[in-house]
Scaffold this active site. Structure first.
Site, PDB file in Angstrom:
ATOM      1  N   GLY A  47       0.797  -1.206  -0.086  1.00 52.21           N
ATOM      2  CA  GLY A  47       0.115  -0.030  -0.047  1.00 52.21           C
ATOM      3  C   GLY A  47       1.008   1.334   0.043  1.00 52.21           C
ATOM      4  N   ALA A  48       2.114   1.235  -0.567  1.00 52.77           N
ATOM      5  CA  ALA A  48       2.879   2.185  -0.381  1.00 52.77           C
ATOM      6  C   ALA A  48       2.875   3.324  -1.739  1.00 52.77           C
ATOM      7  CB  ALA A  48       4.430   1.776  -0.630  1.00 52.77           C
ATOM      8  N   ASN A  74      -1.600  -6.977  -6.669  1.00 54.67           N
ATOM      9  CA  ASN A  74      -2.909  -7.018  -5.779  1.00 54.67           C
ATOM     10  C   ASN A  74      -2.430  -8.379  -4.622  1.00 54.67           C
ATOM     11  OD1 ASN A  74      -5.255  -7.901  -4.569  1.00 54.67           O
ATOM     12  ND2 ASN A  74      -6.264  -7.474  -6.215  1.00 54.67           N
ATOM     13  N   SER A 110      -5.068  -0.688  13.648  1.00 51.45           N
ATOM     14  CA  SER A 110      -5.634   0.608  13.934  1.00 51.45           C
ATOM     15  C   SER A 110      -6.392   0.428  15.545  1.00 51.45           C
ATOM     16  CB  SER A 110      -6.954   0.420  12.871  1.00 51.45           C
ATOM     17  OG  SER A 110      -7.740   1.363  13.648  1.00 51.45           O
ATOM     18  N   TYR A 153     -13.750  -4.461   9.474  1.00 50.98           N
ATOM     19  CA  TYR A 153     -12.482  -3.777   9.637  1.00 50.98           C
ATOM     20  C   TYR A 153     -11.591  -4.137  10.900  1.00 50.98           C
ATOM     21  CZ  TYR A 153      -9.448   0.086   9.395  1.00 50.98           C
ATOM     22  OH  TYR A 153      -8.305   1.109   9.448  1.00 50.98           O
ATOM     23  N   ALA A 154     -12.481  -4.042  12.044  1.00 44.94           N
ATOM     24  CA  ALA A 154     -12.029  -4.215  13.463  1.00 44.94           C
ATOM     25  C   ALA A 154     -11.659  -5.670  13.612  1.00 44.94           C
ATOM     26  CB  ALA A 154     -13.001  -3.871  14.496  1.00 44.94           C
ATOM     27  N   ILE A 156      -5.951   9.812  11.579  1.00 39.77           N
ATOM     28  CA  ILE A 156      -4.761  10.656  10.936  1.00 39.77           C
ATOM     29  C   ILE A 156      -5.214  11.083   9.737  1.00 39.77           C
ATOM     30  CG2 ILE A 156      -2.584   9.771   9.652  1.00 39.77           C
ATOM     31  CD1 ILE A 156      -2.593   9.034  12.856  1.00 39.77           C
TER      32      ILE A 156
HETATM   33  P1  NAI Z   1      -5.216   4.605   1.654  1.00 39.78           P
HETATM   34  O1  NAI Z   1      -6.447   3.933   1.162  1.00 39.78           O
HETATM   35  O2  NAI Z   1      -4.873   6.308   1.301  1.00 39.78           O
HETATM   36  O3  NAI Z   1      -4.192   3.870   1.301  1.00 39.78           O
HETATM   37  C1  NAI Z   1      -4.032   2.172   0.981  1.00 39.78           C
HETATM   38  C2  NAI Z   1      -3.220   1.762   0.007  1.00 39.78           C
HETATM   39  O4  NAI Z   1      -3.434   0.191  -0.115  1.00 39.78           O
HETATM   40  C3  NAI Z   1      -3.497   2.317  -1.156  1.00 39.78           C
HETATM   41  O5  NAI Z   1      -2.627   2.801  -2.081  1.00 39.78           O
HETATM   42  C4  NAI Z   1      -4.362   1.024  -2.082  1.00 39.78           C
HETATM   43  O6  NAI Z   1      -4.093   0.961  -3.274  1.00 39.78           O
HETATM   44  C5  NAI Z   1      -3.558  -0.152  -1.353  1.00 39.78           C
HETATM   45  N1  NAI Z   1      -4.271  -1.398  -1.538  1.00 39.78           N
HETATM   46  C6  NAI Z   1      -5.655  -1.619  -0.959  1.00 39.78           C
HETATM   47  N2  NAI Z   1      -5.988  -2.984  -1.372  1.00 39.78           N
HETATM   48  C7  NAI Z   1      -4.866  -3.315  -1.926  1.00 39.78           C
HETATM   49  C8  NAI Z   1      -4.465  -4.726  -2.551  1.00 39.78           C
HETATM   50  N3  NAI Z   1      -5.434  -5.723  -2.572  1.00 39.78           N
HETATM   51  N4  NAI Z   1      -3.218  -5.134  -2.974  1.00 39.78           N
HETATM   52  C9  NAI Z   1      -2.291  -3.902  -3.033  1.00 39.78           C
HETATM   53  N5  NAI Z   1      -2.657  -2.885  -2.546  1.00 39.78           N
HETATM   54  C10 NAI Z   1      -3.649  -2.452  -1.846  1.00 39.78           C
HETATM   55  O7  NAI Z   1      -5.345   4.463   3.036  1.00 39.78           O
HETATM   56  P2  NAI Z   1      -4.469   4.946   4.515  1.00 39.78           P
HETATM   57  O8  NAI Z   1      -5.302   5.824   5.165  1.00 39.78           O
HETATM   58  O9  NAI Z   1      -2.950   5.546   3.831  1.00 39.78           O
HETATM   59  O10 NAI Z   1      -4.142   3.683   5.340  1.00 39.78           O
HETATM   60  C11 NAI Z   1      -3.083   2.932   5.377  1.00 39.78           C
HETATM   61  C12 NAI Z   1      -3.346   1.939   6.325  1.00 39.78           C
HETATM   62  O11 NAI Z   1      -3.457   2.641   7.702  1.00 39.78           O
HETATM   63  C13 NAI Z   1      -4.349   1.022   6.285  1.00 39.78           C
HETATM   64  O12 NAI Z   1      -3.984  -0.240   6.582  1.00 39.78           O
HETATM   65  C14 NAI Z   1      -5.313   1.610   7.378  1.00 39.78           C
HETATM   66  O13 NAI Z   1      -6.260   0.711   7.621  1.00 39.78           O
HETATM   67  C15 NAI Z   1      -4.570   2.043   8.117  1.00 39.78           C
HETATM   68  N6  NAI Z   1      -4.838   3.050   9.249  1.00 39.78           N
HETATM   69  C16 NAI Z   1      -5.378   4.284   8.589  1.00 39.78           C
HETATM   70  C17 NAI Z   1      -5.997   5.344   9.460  1.00 39.78           C
HETATM   71  C18 NAI Z   1      -6.427   6.635   9.002  1.00 39.78           C
HETATM   72  O14 NAI Z   1      -6.758   7.498   9.661  1.00 39.78           O
HETATM   73  N7  NAI Z   1      -6.162   6.921   7.575  1.00 39.78           N
HETATM   74  C19 NAI Z   1      -6.242   5.178  11.004  1.00 39.78           C
HETATM   75  C20 NAI Z   1      -5.724   3.727  11.426  1.00 39.78           C
HETATM   76  C21 NAI Z   1      -5.215   2.776  10.504  1.00 39.78           C
END
Ligand code: NAI
Length: 242
Positions: free
Chosen positions: A11-12, A58, A137, A150-151, A183
């Site tokens: 997810g980078a 994926n 989380s 999700y939880a 965040i």
């Molecule tokens: P985001 O949606 O901006 O980034 C997630 C990334 O994961 C995306 O680039 C997406 O394409 C990738 N991804 C999703 N499914 C995928 C798959 N099957 N294969 C490959 N890549 C995949 O989300 P964000 O906010 O940056 O979150 C990152 C992590 O932090 C997540 O695990 C989220 O649950 C966790 N998190 C986020 C919080 C927030 O406030 N934003 C709070 C607590 C946890």
């Protein structure tokens, strides 16, 4: 600085994962950036340069992961870090949740982390050093209405990590979890004002966190300063769950 080691970060392509990649590169890691979003990966690669190595994959697909694991093994320094950051939400009350919505979230957030860890962990064991960090989380600790899927996935990461810690602690590999609070990301930007102010009223630090503050915690757990820290869940939440 060059550690001559690769960190696999899922997810980078954007958001918190991109900040984690940026931080790890700044302290000397080569980052194998795994994501489905090809365009975002390309844009981030242009921004972060040669040590950000994009792989379109994926994480629900074991075959794709096996190919990427082989390519990373051939092309990059040895893998000594794994960051399970990719995650999705499909929020709705349990009464209305379909089995697909349940399965999809578990498949990406929990089974995806398991698949990625399994695909790359041999390299850490071989090196007899390394660190695995999964992004959970605060919702995995305290729950949230509308997020049973999700939880459960985020709490599952904690159980998985604590068990894997017991398998790997004697082999020089640490396994930890970071649990972000709320965040500032695209996700939280879109929240209605009343939901946002409700969150804020519950956070002792009286502000949302920044992606870079998650990245700092991850980089610390992956640094040589944290070699004796394993099996922990580190909340980075401005005091929300304390
Ligand atoms: P985001 O949606 O901006 O980034 C997630 C990334 O994961 C995306 O680039 C997406 O394409 C990738 N991804 C999703 N499914 C995928 C798959 N099957 N294969 C490959 N890549 C995949 O989300 P964000 O906010 O940056 O979150 C990152 C992590 O932090 C997540 O695990 C989220 O649950 C966790 N998190 C986020 C919080 C927030 O406030 N934003 C709070 C607590 C946890």
């Amino acid at each position: 600085m060059n550690l001559n080691a690769t960190a696999v970060v899922t997810g980078a392509a954007r958001g918190i994962g991109l900040e984690i990649a940026r931080k790890l590169i700044s302290v000397g890691w080569t980052v194998a950036a795994l994501d489905m979003l090809e365009d975002d990966l390309k844009r981030s690669a242009t921004e972060l340069g040669y040590n950000y190595r994009p792989y379109t994959v994926n994480i629900t697909d074991s075959e794709q992961l096996a190919e990427v694991s082989k390519a990373v093994g051939n092309d990059l320094p040895p893998v000594k870090g794994i960051v399970n950051n990719a995650g999705i939400t499909r929020d709705t009350l349990m009464m209305r949740m379909s089995e697909d919505q349940w399965n999809m979230v578990i498949d990406v957030n929990l089974t995806g982390a398991w698949r990625v860890t399994q695909a790359f962990m041999r390299s850490l064991i071989r090196a007899r050093e390394g660190s695995i960090v999964s992004i959970s989380s605060v919702v995995g600790l305290v729950g949230a209405a509308g997020q049973t899927n999700y939880a459960a996935s985020k709490a599952g990461l904690i159980g998985m990590s604590k068990s894997l810690m017991r398998e790997l602690a004697g082999r020089g590999v640490t396994v930890n979890v970071v649990a972000p609070g709320f965040i500032e990301t695209e996700m939280t930007e879109k929240l209605p004002e009343e939901v946002r102010s409700d969150y804020l009223s519950r956070i002792p630090a009286a502000r949302l966190g920044l992606p870079v503050e998650i990245a700092e915690a991850v980089a610390f757990l992956m640094s040589s300063s944290a070699k004796y820290i394993t099996g922990i869940v580190l909340p980075v939440d401005g005091g929300l769950t304390t």
